[in-house]
Design an enzyme around this catalytic site. Structure first.
Site, short mmCIF file in Angstrom:
data_model
loop_
_atom_site.label_atom_id
_atom_site.label_comp_id
_atom_site.label_asym_id
_atom_site.label_seq_id
_atom_site.Cartn_x
_atom_site.Cartn_y
_atom_site.Cartn_z
N GLU A 134 22.67 5.95 5.43
CA GLU A 134 22.56 6.04 6.90
C GLU A 134 21.15 6.53 7.24
O GLU A 134 20.42 6.98 6.34
CB GLU A 134 23.62 7.00 7.45
CG GLU A 134 25.02 6.58 7.04
CD GLU A 134 26.13 7.30 7.80
OE1 GLU A 134 25.83 8.10 8.70
OE2 GLU A 134 27.31 7.03 7.48
N SER A 139 19.69 9.52 -0.16
CA SER A 139 19.66 10.17 -1.47
C SER A 139 20.87 11.06 -1.70
O SER A 139 21.30 11.25 -2.83
CB SER A 139 18.41 11.05 -1.61
OG SER A 139 17.27 10.28 -1.47
N GLN A 341 -3.16 -7.53 -12.86
CA GLN A 341 -4.59 -7.23 -13.07
C GLN A 341 -5.21 -8.24 -14.06
O GLN A 341 -6.32 -8.72 -13.86
CB GLN A 341 -4.73 -5.80 -13.61
CG GLN A 341 -6.14 -5.29 -13.74
CD GLN A 341 -6.77 -5.00 -12.38
OE1 GLN A 341 -6.08 -4.95 -11.37
NE2 GLN A 341 -8.09 -4.84 -12.38
N ILE A 342 -4.46 -8.57 -15.12
CA ILE A 342 -4.98 -9.48 -16.14
C ILE A 342 -5.20 -10.88 -15.55
O ILE A 342 -6.14 -11.58 -15.91
CB ILE A 342 -4.00 -9.52 -17.36
CG1 ILE A 342 -4.04 -8.17 -18.07
CG2 ILE A 342 -4.35 -10.66 -18.32
CD1 ILE A 342 -2.96 -7.97 -19.13
N GLY A 344 -6.07 -11.46 -12.51
CA GLY A 344 -7.11 -11.39 -11.48
C GLY A 344 -6.59 -11.96 -10.16
O GLY A 344 -5.45 -11.69 -9.77
N GLU A 368 19.25 2.58 -5.24
CA GLU A 368 20.15 3.09 -6.29
C GLU A 368 19.76 4.50 -6.73
O GLU A 368 19.89 4.86 -7.90
CB GLU A 368 20.18 2.16 -7.52
CG GLU A 368 20.48 0.72 -7.21
CD GLU A 368 21.97 0.40 -7.16
OE1 GLU A 368 22.75 1.07 -7.85
OE2 GLU A 368 22.33 -0.52 -6.41
N GLU A 372 13.24 10.71 -8.21
CA GLU A 372 13.28 12.19 -8.15
C GLU A 372 14.71 12.71 -8.25
O GLU A 372 14.96 13.76 -8.85
CB GLU A 372 12.64 12.69 -6.84
CG GLU A 372 11.15 12.44 -6.70
CD GLU A 372 10.80 11.00 -6.38
OE1 GLU A 372 11.70 10.22 -5.99
OE2 GLU A 372 9.63 10.62 -6.55
#
Ligand SMILES: Cc1cc2nc3c(=O)[nH]c(=O)nc-3n(C[C@H](O)[C@H](O)[C@H](O)COP(=O)(O)OP(=O)(O)OC[C@H]3O[C@@H](n4cnc5c(N)ncnc54)[C@H](O)[C@@H]3O)c2cc1C
Length: 387
Positions: A134, A139, A341-342, A344, A368, A372
């Protein structure tokens, strides 16, 4: 309801069958719809559903007597990993998309609820929703659920609202967790089956970072018949927890599957792409990104398998499921980020799936249960000496 626990050879067969199905049937169908689509039109979906039934990939965890395969959690994790190796990942209802769990009425429902809701959902792979969160917070649902259900004769009257509910628009039915009493935080929560779109229920789309939308559900004196209460009054929180803990394992596996697919794309790319006189695969910084990704994914897979095996053996596995969820979602996010990143510019291009997975995986550290909260659960048990 005894689950079938496949041996190693059978699990490998399941892995290979799912992998082939995704590669040869699902991905070509996905290529026919636009990049960010999260569902397939019926003309593409129906043949896939038929095929999934023929090759034994339909409704893997639902009991065989209700039309599923009746398998345990490790099989479900193997399946989820391979089934996520496509653009839409777990959203594709090609394999009986009532989620990775069997439909909830099977766990706690009456015979009539199983016949009315669970069996048809298994038969056609209907989407269902699960409304816990809601605006007051997701959490800590035991304290933050404010939606109320009041018994009036042969029905309950629901008032309140739910937020972030995935798949609510297209679902045939869904579960809503509401407060029926003041028996402490957990004891006062009850689960209801909402059938279709009853009078007084309003839906508002709440777009998020991924293409698959979420919804706000507002209940304004919505009448729910008593026979749609799932379990007894006050049993909702325990049911919710059971569904969520089990779902975390295939959820973790699905993230690993997406990241594994991204890693293989990055390896292929780095083999061919040249810069500064050599291929990317010959550069140590790229090699380390690839090697780290592989090592971290193997570790996440083992932790996920550990949680699944404990569940299948009837042992406590709540902490293990939390650990798998945190490690897999965080690892997968990191791996897809490196792969992007690889590649690009091509990594962020819409014509490749990486940018989509990057966005979707970001949610996985919140949905889910945020990372933390799972760390808090583990730490509490470590301090108590019960982990
Ligand atoms: C795309 C998407 C789909 C979703 N689908 C569904 C659905 O289908 N059904 C459903 O019921 N819900 C759904 N959710 C809701 C989801 O479960 C909640 O977003 C999640 O539980 C967090 O709740 P919250 O957003 O209210 O954040 P809050 O509860 O307000 O928490 C915010 C942040 O506070 C921190 N935090 C919270 N507790 C602690 C703690 N104990 N210690 C340290 N830090 C803490 C965390 O960093 C957390 O991310 C979905 C959410 C998203 C984003």
């Amino acid at each position: 309801m005894e689950a079938i626990i496949p041996n190693l050879e059978e699990l490998e067969h399941l892995r290979q069958t799912t992998r082939r199905f995704m590669r040869d049937e699902v991905r070509p169908a996905e290529d026919k719809v636009q990049h960010d689509a999260y569902e397939l039109p019926q003309e593409l979906l129906n043949p896939l559903k038929q095929k999934a039934k023929e090759i034994g990939l339909w409704a893997l965890r639902s009991p065989a007597e209700y039309g599923g395969q009746g398998m345990g959690l490790e099989a479900s994790a193997v399946f989820a990993e391979e089934a996520s190796r496509c653009k839409m990942g777990a959203y594709i209802p090609a394999c009986g998309a009532t989620g990775s769990n069997p439909p909830a009425p099977i766990l706690l429902g009456t015979k009539e609820q199983i016949e009315r809701f669970a069996i048809p959902a298994i038969a056609d792979g209907a989407k269902v929703f699960m409304a816990i969160s809601e605006s007051s917070g997701g959490s800590d649902p035991a304290r933050s659920i404010r939606t109320r259900a009041v018994l009036k004769g042969d029905h309950y009257v629901l008032n309140g609202s739910k937020l972030w509910i995935s798949g609510a628009q297209s679902a045939k039915w869904g579960l809503v967790f509401a407060r029926t009493g003041d028996q402490g935080d957990r004891g006062g929560i009850t689960c209801f089956i909402i059938d279709g779109k009853p009078k007084g229920l309003a839906l508002r789309e709440v777009p998020v970072i991924r293409s698959f939308p979420t919804y706000e559900l507002t209940f304004d004196n919505v009448e729910v018949p008593v026979e749609n209460r799932l379990g007894g009054e006050g049993q909702g929180f325990a049911l919710c927890e059971r569904l969520l803990v089990e779902a975390r394992v295939p959820y973790a596996a699905g993230c690993i599957g997406i990241a594994q697919e991204a890693l293989e794309i990055a390896i292929d790319w780095a083999r061919d792409r040249r810069a500064f006189g050599s291929t990317l695969s010959e550069k140590q910084s790229i090699q380390w990104m690839i090697a780290d990704s592989d090592m971290e994914l193997r570790a996440a897979r083992l932790l996920t398998q550990d949680a699944a095996r404990k569940c299948d053996a009837g042992l406590p596995f709540k902490v293990e499921a939390s650990i798998a969820k945190v490690v897999a979602t965080e690892t997968a996010g990191r791996v897809v980020d490196r792969c992007l990143q690889i590649l690009g510019g091509m990594g962020v291009a819409k014509e490749m799936p990486l940018e989509r997975w990057y966005r979707e995986l970001r949610i996985k550290r919140i949905g889910e249960g945020p990372s933390e909260v799972h760390r808090m659960v583990l730490a509490r048990q470590l301090f108590r000496g019960t982990a």
